[in-house]
Design a protein around this motif. Structure first.
Motif, PDB file in Angstrom:
ATOM      1  N   LYS A 186       0.807  -1.267   0.054  1.00 20.26           N
ATOM      2  CA  LYS A 186      -0.084   0.156  -0.112  1.00 20.26           C
ATOM      3  C   LYS A 186       0.717   1.355  -0.137  1.00 20.26           C
ATOM      4  CE  LYS A 186      -3.879  -1.755   2.796  1.00 20.26           C
ATOM      5  NZ  LYS A 186      -4.967  -1.212   3.315  1.00 20.26           N
ATOM      6  N   LYS A 187       0.235   2.329  -0.541  1.00 18.76           N
ATOM      7  CA  LYS A 187       0.987   3.608  -0.499  1.00 18.76           C
ATOM      8  C   LYS A 187       0.168   4.568   0.300  1.00 18.76           C
ATOM      9  CE  LYS A 187       3.211   3.629  -4.933  1.00 18.76           C
ATOM     10  NZ  LYS A 187       3.115   4.396  -6.317  1.00 18.76           N
ATOM     11  N   ILE A 188       0.945   5.423   1.082  1.00 23.44           N
ATOM     12  CA  ILE A 188       0.481   6.506   1.808  1.00 23.44           C
ATOM     13  C   ILE A 188       0.513   7.682   1.078  1.00 23.44           C
ATOM     14  CG2 ILE A 188       0.676   7.957   3.847  1.00 23.44           C
ATOM     15  CD1 ILE A 188       1.806   5.673   5.197  1.00 23.44           C
ATOM     16  N   ILE A 189      -0.884   8.192   0.767  1.00 23.43           N
ATOM     17  CA  ILE A 189      -1.101   9.509  -0.032  1.00 23.43           C
ATOM     18  C   ILE A 189      -1.778  10.609   0.755  1.00 23.43           C
ATOM     19  CG2 ILE A 189      -2.559  10.396  -2.085  1.00 23.43           C
ATOM     20  CD1 ILE A 189      -2.869   7.002  -2.855  1.00 23.43           C
ATOM     21  N   LEU A 190      -0.837  11.664   0.793  1.00 27.09           N
ATOM     22  CA  LEU A 190      -1.396  12.869   1.235  1.00 27.09           C
ATOM     23  C   LEU A 190      -2.313  13.384   0.218  1.00 27.09           C
ATOM     24  CD1 LEU A 190      -1.457  15.109   3.353  1.00 27.09           C
ATOM     25  CD2 LEU A 190       0.749  16.017   2.582  1.00 27.09           C
ATOM     26  N   ASP A 191      -3.522  13.583   0.333  1.00 28.81           N
ATOM     27  CA  ASP A 191      -4.228  14.437  -0.428  1.00 28.81           C
ATOM     28  C   ASP A 191      -4.900  15.559   0.219  1.00 28.81           C
ATOM     29  OD1 ASP A 191      -5.985  14.017  -3.271  1.00 28.81           O
ATOM     30  OD2 ASP A 191      -7.314  14.316  -1.583  1.00 28.81           O
ATOM     31  N   LEU A 192      -4.731  16.689  -0.264  1.00 29.03           N
ATOM     32  CA  LEU A 192      -4.887  18.002   0.775  1.00 29.03           C
ATOM     33  C   LEU A 192      -4.865  19.221  -0.270  1.00 29.03           C
ATOM     34  CD1 LEU A 192      -4.661  18.467   3.798  1.00 29.03           C
ATOM     35  CD2 LEU A 192      -2.327  19.323   3.079  1.00 29.03           C
ATOM     36  N   ALA A 193      -5.846  19.901   0.240  1.00 29.82           N
ATOM     37  CA  ALA A 193      -6.095  21.282  -0.313  1.00 29.82           C
ATOM     38  C   ALA A 193      -5.384  22.289   0.200  1.00 29.82           C
ATOM     39  CB  ALA A 193      -7.654  21.564  -0.122  1.00 29.82           C
ATOM     40  N   VAL A 194      -4.820  22.955  -0.414  1.00 28.77           N
ATOM     41  CA  VAL A 194      -3.881  24.226   0.187  1.00 28.77           C
ATOM     42  C   VAL A 194      -4.297  25.588  -0.790  1.00 28.77           C
ATOM     43  CG1 VAL A 194      -1.802  23.544  -1.375  1.00 28.77           C
ATOM     44  CG2 VAL A 194      -1.389  24.572   0.725  1.00 28.77           C
ATOM     45  N   THR A 195      -4.146  26.621  -0.030  1.00 27.58           N
ATOM     46  CA  THR A 195      -4.264  27.870  -0.661  1.00 27.58           C
ATOM     47  C   THR A 195      -2.936  28.339  -1.574  1.00 27.58           C
ATOM     48  OG1 THR A 195      -3.227  29.207   0.944  1.00 27.58           O
ATOM     49  CG2 THR A 195      -5.862  28.913   1.201  1.00 27.58           C
ATOM     50  N   LEU A 196      -3.231  29.173  -2.478  1.00 28.76           N
ATOM     51  CA  LEU A 196      -1.948  29.946  -3.111  1.00 28.76           C
ATOM     52  C   LEU A 196      -1.071  30.069  -2.332  1.00 28.76           C
ATOM     53  CD1 LEU A 196      -1.327  30.159  -6.234  1.00 28.76           C
ATOM     54  CD2 LEU A 196      -2.246  32.280  -6.029  1.00 28.76           C
ATOM     55  N   ASP A 197      -1.193  30.654  -1.208  1.00 24.42           N
ATOM     56  CA  ASP A 197       0.042  31.189  -0.435  1.00 24.42           C
ATOM     57  C   ASP A 197       0.182  29.942   0.813  1.00 24.42           C
ATOM     58  OD1 ASP A 197      -2.459  31.702   0.985  1.00 24.42           O
ATOM     59  OD2 ASP A 197      -1.824  33.693   1.790  1.00 24.42           O
ATOM     60  N   GLY A 198       0.033  28.905   0.582  1.00 27.59           N
ATOM     61  CA  GLY A 198       0.552  27.734   1.322  1.00 27.59           C
ATOM     62  C   GLY A 198      -0.183  27.329   2.683  1.00 27.59           C
ATOM     63  N   PHE A 199      -1.413  27.857   2.722  1.00 27.07           N
ATOM     64  CA  PHE A 199      -2.317  27.151   4.174  1.00 27.07           C
ATOM     65  C   PHE A 199      -3.270  26.510   3.925  1.00 27.07           C
ATOM     66  CE2 PHE A 199      -1.099  31.847   4.651  1.00 27.07           C
ATOM     67  CZ  PHE A 199      -0.118  31.877   5.606  1.00 27.07           C
ATOM     68  N   ILE A 200      -3.341  25.523   4.821  1.00 30.51           N
ATOM     69  CA  ILE A 200      -4.444  24.267   4.735  1.00 30.51           C
ATOM     70  C   ILE A 200      -5.643  24.608   5.695  1.00 30.51           C
ATOM     71  CG2 ILE A 200      -2.470  22.537   4.191  1.00 30.51           C
ATOM     72  CD1 ILE A 200      -2.786  21.703   7.360  1.00 30.51           C
ATOM     73  N   GLU A 201      -5.472  25.758   6.295  1.00 33.33           N
ATOM     74  CA  GLU A 201      -6.598  26.386   6.855  1.00 33.33           C
ATOM     75  C   GLU A 201      -6.398  27.791   7.241  1.00 33.33           C
ATOM     76  OE1 GLU A 201      -6.633  24.761  11.491  1.00 33.33           O
ATOM     77  OE2 GLU A 201      -7.030  23.257  10.205  1.00 33.33           O
ATOM     78  N   GLY A 202      -7.758  28.594   7.457  1.00 33.22           N
ATOM     79  CA  GLY A 202      -7.398  29.861   7.743  1.00 33.22           C
ATOM     80  C   GLY A 202      -7.111  30.013   9.403  1.00 33.22           C
ATOM     81  N   PRO A 203      -6.889  31.171   9.584  1.00 36.67           N
ATOM     82  CA  PRO A 203      -6.281  31.457  10.868  1.00 36.67           C
ATOM     83  C   PRO A 203      -7.254  30.939  12.331  1.00 36.67           C
ATOM     84  CG  PRO A 203      -6.985  33.396   9.904  1.00 36.67           C
ATOM     85  CD  PRO A 203      -7.157  32.357   9.101  1.00 36.67           C
ATOM     86  N   ASN A 204      -8.382  30.771  11.785  1.00 41.10           N
ATOM     87  CA  ASN A 204      -9.558  30.288  12.896  1.00 41.10           C
ATOM     88  C   ASN A 204      -9.796  28.845  12.477  1.00 41.10           C
ATOM     89  OD1 ASN A 204      -9.797  32.477  14.448  1.00 41.10           O
ATOM     90  ND2 ASN A 204     -10.845  33.376  12.676  1.00 41.10           N
ATOM     91  N   GLY A 205      -9.138  28.053  11.734  1.00 41.48           N
ATOM     92  CA  GLY A 205      -9.359  26.767  11.294  1.00 41.48           C
ATOM     93  C   GLY A 205     -10.560  26.656  10.017  1.00 41.48           C
ATOM     94  N   ILE A 255      -3.609   4.066   1.113  1.00 34.92           N
ATOM     95  CA  ILE A 255      -3.945   4.692   2.485  1.00 34.92           C
ATOM     96  C   ILE A 255      -4.274   6.361   2.034  1.00 34.92           C
ATOM     97  CG2 ILE A 255      -3.284   5.358   4.816  1.00 34.92           C
ATOM     98  CD1 ILE A 255      -1.934   2.401   4.550  1.00 34.92           C
ATOM     99  N   TRP A 256      -4.955   6.957   2.436  1.00 34.88           N
ATOM    100  CA  TRP A 256      -5.282   8.360   2.501  1.00 34.88           C
ATOM    101  C   TRP A 256      -4.628   8.982   3.918  1.00 34.88           C
ATOM    102  CZ3 TRP A 256     -10.437  11.310   2.487  1.00 34.88           C
ATOM    103  CH2 TRP A 256     -10.334  12.696   2.545  1.00 34.88           C
ATOM    104  N   LEU A 257      -3.607   9.744   3.885  1.00 40.11           N
ATOM    105  CA  LEU A 257      -3.301  10.468   5.006  1.00 40.11           C
ATOM    106  C   LEU A 257      -4.080  11.808   5.072  1.00 40.11           C
ATOM    107  CD1 LEU A 257      -1.276  11.239   7.467  1.00 40.11           C
ATOM    108  CD2 LEU A 257       0.357  12.155   6.118  1.00 40.11           C
ATOM    109  N   TYR A 258      -4.947  11.906   5.916  1.00 38.45           N
ATOM    110  CA  TYR A 258      -6.156  13.103   5.860  1.00 38.45           C
ATOM    111  C   TYR A 258      -5.244  14.022   6.607  1.00 38.45           C
ATOM    112  CZ  TYR A 258     -10.229  15.562   6.830  1.00 38.45           C
ATOM    113  OH  TYR A 258     -11.134  16.578   6.844  1.00 38.45           O
ATOM    114  N   ILE A 309       5.179   9.490   3.493  1.00 39.72           N
ATOM    115  CA  ILE A 309       4.473   9.688   2.767  1.00 39.72           C
ATOM    116  C   ILE A 309       5.013   9.236   1.201  1.00 39.72           C
ATOM    117  CG2 ILE A 309       3.258  11.467   1.710  1.00 39.72           C
ATOM    118  CD1 ILE A 309       3.223  13.334   4.086  1.00 39.72           C
ATOM    119  N   ASP A 310       4.361   8.643   0.443  1.00 37.18           N
ATOM    120  CA  ASP A 310       4.891   7.823  -0.763  1.00 37.18           C
ATOM    121  C   ASP A 310       4.376   8.773  -1.971  1.00 37.18           C
ATOM    122  OD1 ASP A 310       5.770   5.392   0.092  1.00 37.18           O
ATOM    123  OD2 ASP A 310       3.729   4.833   0.761  1.00 37.18           O
ATOM    124  N   VAL A 311       3.043   9.612  -1.738  1.00 34.91           N
ATOM    125  CA  VAL A 311       2.563  10.468  -2.798  1.00 34.91           C
ATOM    126  C   VAL A 311       1.810  11.628  -2.244  1.00 34.91           C
ATOM    127  CG1 VAL A 311       1.025  10.681  -4.640  1.00 34.91           C
ATOM    128  CG2 VAL A 311       2.062   8.316  -4.391  1.00 34.91           C
TER     129      VAL A 311
END
Length: 181
Positions: free
Chosen positions: A2-21, A114-117, A132-134
């Motif tokens: 199995k591979k571990i895949i980090l599937d994640l949304a990120v903003t253009l300036d590199g944030f995965i969430e805003g200052p208040n989550g 596997i999805w690394l959430y 992380i594999d991917v």
């Protein structure tokens, strides 16, 4: 294996969430084929905070059939929660020590990838342990100015090789990388 895949949304300036989550900036286009991604995995790795927020999330009764089906598919996966706080949970297995050994054993099991959430601290731990594999990073066309960065306080430089790029009608660009060995 199995591979571990980090599937994640990120903003253009590199944030995965805003200052208040906040993650209200995330776009889900039908051309992203998230259902296809979900069908390629059978396991999800969560940190405790992310699991408490999303691991058993149920959409509103009046949610669209597509959203209902998406969450049904997510909840059909095997779930592992990495936390220093061990607890019993009928929907997940809690891992509270020796992450690298636990992950190695899970990766040896038959099945799909596997999805690394996440959250952020679990992602950082997996990066630091080279687990992380991917990396499937979906860059959204928004800049927040502040928030929780994806790559913060890396122990070592992270060298990645671009494998594929997907461009979606919303302007989201998905970059798929593998670590350079």
């Amino acid at each position: 294996m199995k591979k571990i895949i980090l599937d994640l949304a990120v903003t253009l300036d590199g944030f995965i969430e805003g200052p208040n989550g906040e993650i209200d900036w995330c776009i889900m286009d039908d051309d992203m084929d998230f259902e296809g991604f979900l069908s390629s995995i059978d396991t999800i790795f969560y940190g405790r905070v992310s699991y408490d927020m999303w691991g058993n999330y149920q959409p509103e009764e009046n949610a669209s059939p597509e959203e209902q089906n998406l969450w049904k598919a997510v909840h059909a996966k095997n779930k592992y929660v990495f936390s220093s706080r061990k607890r019993e949970d009928k929907n997940a297995v809690f891992v509270d020590s020796d992450i690298a050994s636990a992950v190695a054993e899970i990766k040896k099991q038959d099945g799909k990838d596997i999805w690394l959430y996440g959250g952020a601290s679990l992602i950082k731990t997996f990066i630091d342990l080279n687990l992380i594999d991917v990396y499937r990073i979906s860059v959204h066309p928004i800049a927040l100015g502040k928030g929780k960065p994806l790559f913060e306080d890396l122990k070592d430089r992270l060298n990645l090789q671009l494998i594929k790029t997907n461009i979606f009608k919303s302007g989201v660009v998905q970059l798929i990388y593998e670590p350079v060995k």
